[in-house]
Motif scaffolding. Structure first.
Motif, PDB file in Angstrom:
ATOM      1  N   THR A 100      48.545 -81.897 -24.041  1.00 13.30           N
ATOM      2  CA  THR A 100      48.386 -81.628 -25.291  1.00 13.30           C
ATOM      3  C   THR A 100      47.352 -82.419 -25.769  1.00 13.30           C
ATOM      4  O   THR A 100      46.452 -81.998 -26.599  1.00 13.30           O
ATOM      5  CB  THR A 100      49.649 -82.237 -26.081  1.00 13.30           C
ATOM      6  OG1 THR A 100      49.933 -83.350 -25.606  1.00 13.30           O
ATOM      7  CG2 THR A 100      50.902 -81.124 -25.609  1.00 13.30           C
ATOM      8  N   ASP A 101      46.992 -83.558 -25.320  1.00 12.31           N
ATOM      9  CA  ASP A 101      45.849 -84.385 -25.707  1.00 12.31           C
ATOM     10  C   ASP A 101      44.572 -83.673 -25.229  1.00 12.31           C
ATOM     11  O   ASP A 101      43.472 -83.804 -26.132  1.00 12.31           O
ATOM     12  CB  ASP A 101      46.033 -85.916 -24.943  1.00 12.31           C
ATOM     13  CG  ASP A 101      47.082 -86.661 -25.436  1.00 12.31           C
ATOM     14  OD1 ASP A 101      47.464 -86.455 -26.338  1.00 12.31           O
ATOM     15  OD2 ASP A 101      47.419 -87.568 -24.649  1.00 12.31           O
ATOM     16  N   ALA A 102      44.668 -83.169 -24.030  1.00  9.27           N
ATOM     17  CA  ALA A 102      43.288 -82.541 -23.647  1.00  9.27           C
ATOM     18  C   ALA A 102      43.170 -81.153 -24.626  1.00  9.27           C
ATOM     19  O   ALA A 102      41.869 -80.941 -24.867  1.00  9.27           O
ATOM     20  CB  ALA A 102      43.529 -81.952 -22.093  1.00  9.27           C
ATOM     21  N   LEU A 103      44.127 -80.562 -25.052  1.00 13.53           N
ATOM     22  CA  LEU A 103      43.977 -79.403 -25.742  1.00 13.53           C
ATOM     23  C   LEU A 103      43.222 -80.012 -27.343  1.00 13.53           C
ATOM     24  O   LEU A 103      42.394 -79.161 -27.484  1.00 13.53           O
ATOM     25  CB  LEU A 103      45.318 -78.583 -26.291  1.00 13.53           C
ATOM     26  CG  LEU A 103      45.368 -77.713 -27.350  1.00 13.53           C
ATOM     27  CD1 LEU A 103      44.120 -76.640 -26.933  1.00 13.53           C
ATOM     28  CD2 LEU A 103      46.729 -77.063 -27.455  1.00 13.53           C
ATOM     29  N   ALA A 104      43.634 -80.958 -27.757  1.00 14.25           N
ATOM     30  CA  ALA A 104      43.322 -81.653 -28.977  1.00 14.25           C
ATOM     31  C   ALA A 104      41.588 -81.728 -28.894  1.00 14.25           C
ATOM     32  O   ALA A 104      41.109 -81.533 -29.703  1.00 14.25           O
ATOM     33  CB  ALA A 104      44.041 -82.775 -29.534  1.00 14.25           C
ATOM     34  N   ASN A 105      41.415 -82.764 -27.683  1.00 11.83           N
ATOM     35  CA  ASN A 105      40.002 -82.866 -27.420  1.00 11.83           C
ATOM     36  C   ASN A 105      39.026 -81.531 -27.397  1.00 11.83           C
ATOM     37  O   ASN A 105      38.023 -81.576 -27.855  1.00 11.83           O
ATOM     38  CB  ASN A 105      40.063 -83.872 -26.139  1.00 11.83           C
ATOM     39  CG  ASN A 105      38.616 -84.322 -25.922  1.00 11.83           C
ATOM     40  OD1 ASN A 105      37.812 -84.936 -26.784  1.00 11.83           O
ATOM     41  ND2 ASN A 105      38.252 -84.383 -24.805  1.00 11.83           N
ATOM     42  N   ILE A 106      39.609 -80.406 -26.579  1.00 10.27           N
ATOM     43  CA  ILE A 106      38.897 -79.233 -26.495  1.00 10.27           C
ATOM     44  C   ILE A 106      38.546 -78.692 -27.723  1.00 10.27           C
ATOM     45  O   ILE A 106      37.598 -78.223 -27.863  1.00 10.27           O
ATOM     46  CB  ILE A 106      39.699 -78.433 -25.409  1.00 10.27           C
ATOM     47  CG1 ILE A 106      39.389 -78.742 -23.919  1.00 10.27           C
ATOM     48  CG2 ILE A 106      38.828 -76.756 -25.660  1.00 10.27           C
ATOM     49  CD1 ILE A 106      38.041 -78.980 -23.444  1.00 10.27           C
ATOM     50  N   VAL A 107      39.771 -78.674 -28.746  1.00 10.79           N
ATOM     51  CA  VAL A 107      39.493 -78.182 -30.055  1.00 10.79           C
ATOM     52  C   VAL A 107      38.478 -78.854 -30.796  1.00 10.79           C
ATOM     53  O   VAL A 107      37.549 -78.067 -31.501  1.00 10.79           O
ATOM     54  CB  VAL A 107      40.975 -78.176 -30.668  1.00 10.79           C
ATOM     55  CG1 VAL A 107      40.588 -77.678 -32.280  1.00 10.79           C
ATOM     56  CG2 VAL A 107      41.864 -77.400 -30.142  1.00 10.79           C
ATOM     57  N   ARG A 108      38.323 -80.032 -30.551  1.00  5.51           N
ATOM     58  CA  ARG A 108      37.336 -80.885 -31.373  1.00  5.51           C
ATOM     59  C   ARG A 108      36.008 -80.797 -30.900  1.00  5.51           C
ATOM     60  O   ARG A 108      34.869 -80.510 -31.580  1.00  5.51           O
ATOM     61  CB  ARG A 108      37.685 -82.171 -31.328  1.00  5.51           C
ATOM     62  CG  ARG A 108      39.080 -82.812 -31.900  1.00  5.51           C
ATOM     63  CD  ARG A 108      39.170 -84.218 -32.113  1.00  5.51           C
ATOM     64  NE  ARG A 108      40.514 -84.363 -32.717  1.00  5.51           N
ATOM     65  CZ  ARG A 108      40.832 -85.749 -32.881  1.00  5.51           C
ATOM     66  NH1 ARG A 108      40.213 -86.895 -32.718  1.00  5.51           N
ATOM     67  NH2 ARG A 108      42.003 -85.842 -33.552  1.00  5.51           N
ATOM     68  N   GLN A 109      35.944 -80.571 -29.571  1.00  2.98           N
ATOM     69  CA  GLN A 109      34.512 -80.448 -28.916  1.00  2.98           C
ATOM     70  C   GLN A 109      34.306 -78.851 -29.219  1.00  2.98           C
ATOM     71  O   GLN A 109      32.792 -78.736 -29.428  1.00  2.98           O
ATOM     72  CB  GLN A 109      34.637 -80.509 -27.443  1.00  2.98           C
ATOM     73  CG  GLN A 109      34.959 -81.988 -27.126  1.00  2.98           C
ATOM     74  CD  GLN A 109      35.151 -82.076 -25.588  1.00  2.98           C
ATOM     75  OE1 GLN A 109      34.852 -81.352 -24.807  1.00  2.98           O
ATOM     76  NE2 GLN A 109      35.064 -83.361 -24.917  1.00  2.98           N
ATOM     77  N   THR A 110      34.816 -77.882 -29.173  1.00  7.78           N
ATOM     78  CA  THR A 110      34.610 -76.369 -29.295  1.00  7.78           C
ATOM     79  C   THR A 110      34.218 -76.478 -30.784  1.00  7.78           C
ATOM     80  O   THR A 110      33.123 -75.473 -31.050  1.00  7.78           O
ATOM     81  CB  THR A 110      35.521 -75.610 -28.761  1.00  7.78           C
ATOM     82  OG1 THR A 110      36.184 -75.702 -27.626  1.00  7.78           O
ATOM     83  CG2 THR A 110      35.417 -74.118 -28.936  1.00  7.78           C
ATOM     84  N   GLN A 111      34.911 -76.918 -31.599  1.00  6.55           N
ATOM     85  CA  GLN A 111      34.525 -76.987 -33.209  1.00  6.55           C
ATOM     86  C   GLN A 111      33.054 -77.413 -33.473  1.00  6.55           C
ATOM     87  O   GLN A 111      32.676 -76.884 -34.317  1.00  6.55           O
ATOM     88  CB  GLN A 111      35.695 -77.734 -33.963  1.00  6.55           C
ATOM     89  CG  GLN A 111      35.386 -77.185 -35.463  1.00  6.55           C
ATOM     90  CD  GLN A 111      36.414 -77.845 -36.236  1.00  6.55           C
ATOM     91  OE1 GLN A 111      37.193 -78.542 -35.741  1.00  6.55           O
ATOM     92  NE2 GLN A 111      36.733 -77.230 -37.401  1.00  6.55           N
ATOM     93  N   VAL A 112      32.274 -78.177 -32.636  1.00  6.46           N
ATOM     94  CA  VAL A 112      31.136 -78.589 -32.971  1.00  6.46           C
ATOM     95  C   VAL A 112      30.258 -77.576 -32.886  1.00  6.46           C
ATOM     96  O   VAL A 112      29.110 -77.308 -33.544  1.00  6.46           O
ATOM     97  CB  VAL A 112      30.889 -79.591 -31.851  1.00  6.46           C
ATOM     98  CG1 VAL A 112      29.266 -79.908 -31.829  1.00  6.46           C
ATOM     99  CG2 VAL A 112      31.812 -80.929 -32.037  1.00  6.46           C
ATOM    100  N   LEU A 113      30.453 -76.529 -31.949  1.00 13.06           N
ATOM    101  CA  LEU A 113      29.586 -75.089 -31.977  1.00 13.06           C
ATOM    102  C   LEU A 113      29.644 -74.398 -33.332  1.00 13.06           C
ATOM    103  O   LEU A 113      28.719 -74.095 -33.635  1.00 13.06           O
ATOM    104  CB  LEU A 113      30.067 -74.504 -30.790  1.00 13.06           C
ATOM    105  CG  LEU A 113      30.315 -74.849 -29.161  1.00 13.06           C
ATOM    106  CD1 LEU A 113      30.852 -73.930 -28.451  1.00 13.06           C
ATOM    107  CD2 LEU A 113      28.822 -75.351 -28.993  1.00 13.06           C
ATOM    108  N   TYR A 114      30.667 -74.540 -33.945  1.00  7.99           N
ATOM    109  CA  TYR A 114      30.780 -73.692 -35.300  1.00  7.99           C
ATOM    110  C   TYR A 114      29.884 -74.519 -36.306  1.00  7.99           C
ATOM    111  O   TYR A 114      28.996 -73.956 -37.093  1.00  7.99           O
ATOM    112  CB  TYR A 114      32.265 -73.601 -35.793  1.00  7.99           C
ATOM    113  CG  TYR A 114      32.953 -72.602 -34.945  1.00  7.99           C
ATOM    114  CD1 TYR A 114      32.741 -71.341 -35.319  1.00  7.99           C
ATOM    115  CD2 TYR A 114      33.718 -72.885 -33.731  1.00  7.99           C
ATOM    116  CE1 TYR A 114      33.465 -70.379 -34.475  1.00  7.99           C
ATOM    117  CE2 TYR A 114      34.347 -72.075 -33.072  1.00  7.99           C
ATOM    118  CZ  TYR A 114      34.325 -70.934 -33.233  1.00  7.99           C
ATOM    119  OH  TYR A 114      35.074 -69.860 -32.601  1.00  7.99           O
ATOM    120  N   ILE A 115      30.171 -76.069 -36.274  1.00  3.87           N
ATOM    121  CA  ILE A 115      29.223 -76.786 -37.109  1.00  3.87           C
ATOM    122  C   ILE A 115      27.775 -76.818 -36.831  1.00  3.87           C
ATOM    123  O   ILE A 115      26.933 -76.438 -37.662  1.00  3.87           O
ATOM    124  CB  ILE A 115      29.658 -78.160 -36.997  1.00  3.87           C
ATOM    125  CG1 ILE A 115      31.285 -78.398 -37.366  1.00  3.87           C
ATOM    126  CG2 ILE A 115      28.847 -79.083 -37.962  1.00  3.87           C
ATOM    127  CD1 ILE A 115      31.890 -79.738 -37.348  1.00  3.87           C
TER     128      ILE A 115
END
Length: 391
Positions: A100-115
């Motif tokens: 679950t921690d890894a999923l949260a981290n991946i979500v934050r890193q992937t969202q940088v692409l949208y920003i």
């Protein structure tokens, strides 16, 4: 005196009469047995090499762990889905938390692409404005250059500035396109990295659930060989659950008895458990495709010089009346005496129709992913950046 008595005509007549009566009784009994054989026994085949069979559903571990609880033992009744065994879930909980921690981290890193995509668009607009200004500056200096109001060096600098601005626009567009290739036009939930991390969470959750071992079906515990403190591994067989039904008989008839046996013929069976007091009614539902020796681990090799012919037996499956089985329960492995009425030869030797419904099924061990999918969506939403969060 003795000689006279033995030659007495009356004694001879009495002896002859008894011999005649005995002969007549023997002939009558022989005729009655022959009639009984012709009417009843002639149309039947019997065997005492028959045994009760049924479902034996194995309970196996699907993950590694140490047993901390055994809820049931042999002969206990259990319902489908009830907890049989608990394993130490410490490692499984840690793996689930890490996922679950890894999923949260991946979500934050992937969202940088949208920003970054928004930044690249802004950069393209900014560079296009700079390019427009550089083009205007160059056009003005070009007009002045025709009048010799600006130097050639200043005109060249203006041209170079315009070309650099053009390159900046192209670079910004390429960066935006590279970013879009990563985003691939899908939402955050559909990003491959996010989906992979979510699948890892699901797998960790499934492994955690499997530390609780449940009964696959309703039945009775048998062959339990697990104790508290045991270390189990995947595919370790811990016990067997035997349902009271369906129950059937595998009757092993000699190959010389099989020529008249057909599917659908009626049969009777008597168990050693209840004796002659209970006669089970049944019917033939199938004839096995091979003898027991043919399907053994080491089948007999008859191509030897000292081969001795042995009459083989073929299992015939007898389905019993369910009401009788419920009233007089049987156990797997019990001996039976089976008689088949072979006078009706309308049936088939081999089945010609397929089974249309499953013989037996249970969804007790099927895990629903609905709950973990809700948790995954919550993790994604909680780690998704929103400008309103800063306000």
């Amino acid at each position: 005196m003795t000689s006279q008595s033995t030659s007495d005509p009356n004694s001879i007549k009495r002896r002859s009469r008894w011999i005649l009566i005995a002969s007549l009784v023997f002939i009558v009994v022989f005729c009655l047995y022959g009639l009984y054989w012709f009417v009843a026994i002639r149309g039947e085949v019997s065997t005492d090499d028959a045994y009760v069979s049924g479902i034996q559903s194995p309970v196996v571990a699907q993950t590694t762990g140490k047993v901390i609880q055994v809820s049931f033992v042999n002969t206990d009744l259990v319902k489908a889905g009830e907890i049989l065994i608990r394993l130490d879930d410490t490692d499984a909980k840690l793996a689930y938390q890490q996922a679950t921690d890894a999923l949260a981290n991946i979500v934050r890193q992937t969202q940088v692409l949208y920003i970054d995509a928004e930044q690249y668009l802004a950069k393209i607009k900014s560079n296009e404005i700079n390019l427009q200004q550089a083009q205007q500056d160059y056009q003005r200096r070009l007009s002045l250059g025709r009048k010799d109001d600006v130097s050639i060096e200043e005109l060249q600098h203006a041209k170079q500035s315009m070309e650099l601005a053009q390159l900046d626009v192209e670079i910004a567009k390429q960066q935006y396109q590279a970013n879009q290739a990563l985003l691939h036009g899908v939402t955050l939930h559909e990003q491959p990295a996010v989906k992979q991390a979510a699948d890892t969470v699901r797998q960790a959750w499934v492994t955690l659930q499997r530390t609780t071992i449940r009964s696959p079906i309703t039945g009775y515990v048998a062959r339990s060989n697990v104790e508290v403190g045991s270390q189990v591994t995947p595919e370790s067989q811990l016990m067997v659950i035997v349902p009271p039904e369906p129950i059937w008989i595998d009757a092993n008839f000699k190959e010389t008895q099989l020529q008249d046996i057909r599917i659908g013929q009626t049969a009777t069976a008597i168990s050693d458990l209840y004796g002659d007091n209970v006669t089970y009614q049944g019917k033939v539902v199938g004839i096995n495709m091979g003898t027991g020796s043919a399907f053994s681990l080491l089948p007999a090799q008859n191509a030897t010089g000292n081969w001795i012919k042995v009459v083989q037996r073929l299992p015939v499956r007898i389905e019993l009346d369910k009401q009788q089985v419920n009233q007089y329960p049987l156990r797997i492995g019990l001996s039976m005496n089976v008689t088949i009425d072979v006078r009706n030869d309308d049936g088939q030797v081999l089945a010609t129709t397929q089974r249309t419904i499953p013989f037996y099924e249970s969804n007790a061990l099927v895990l629903s992913l609905d709950n973990i999918d809700i948790i995954i969506n919550e993790i994604i939403e909680q780690n998704t950046y929103s400008p309103t969060m800063e306000q």
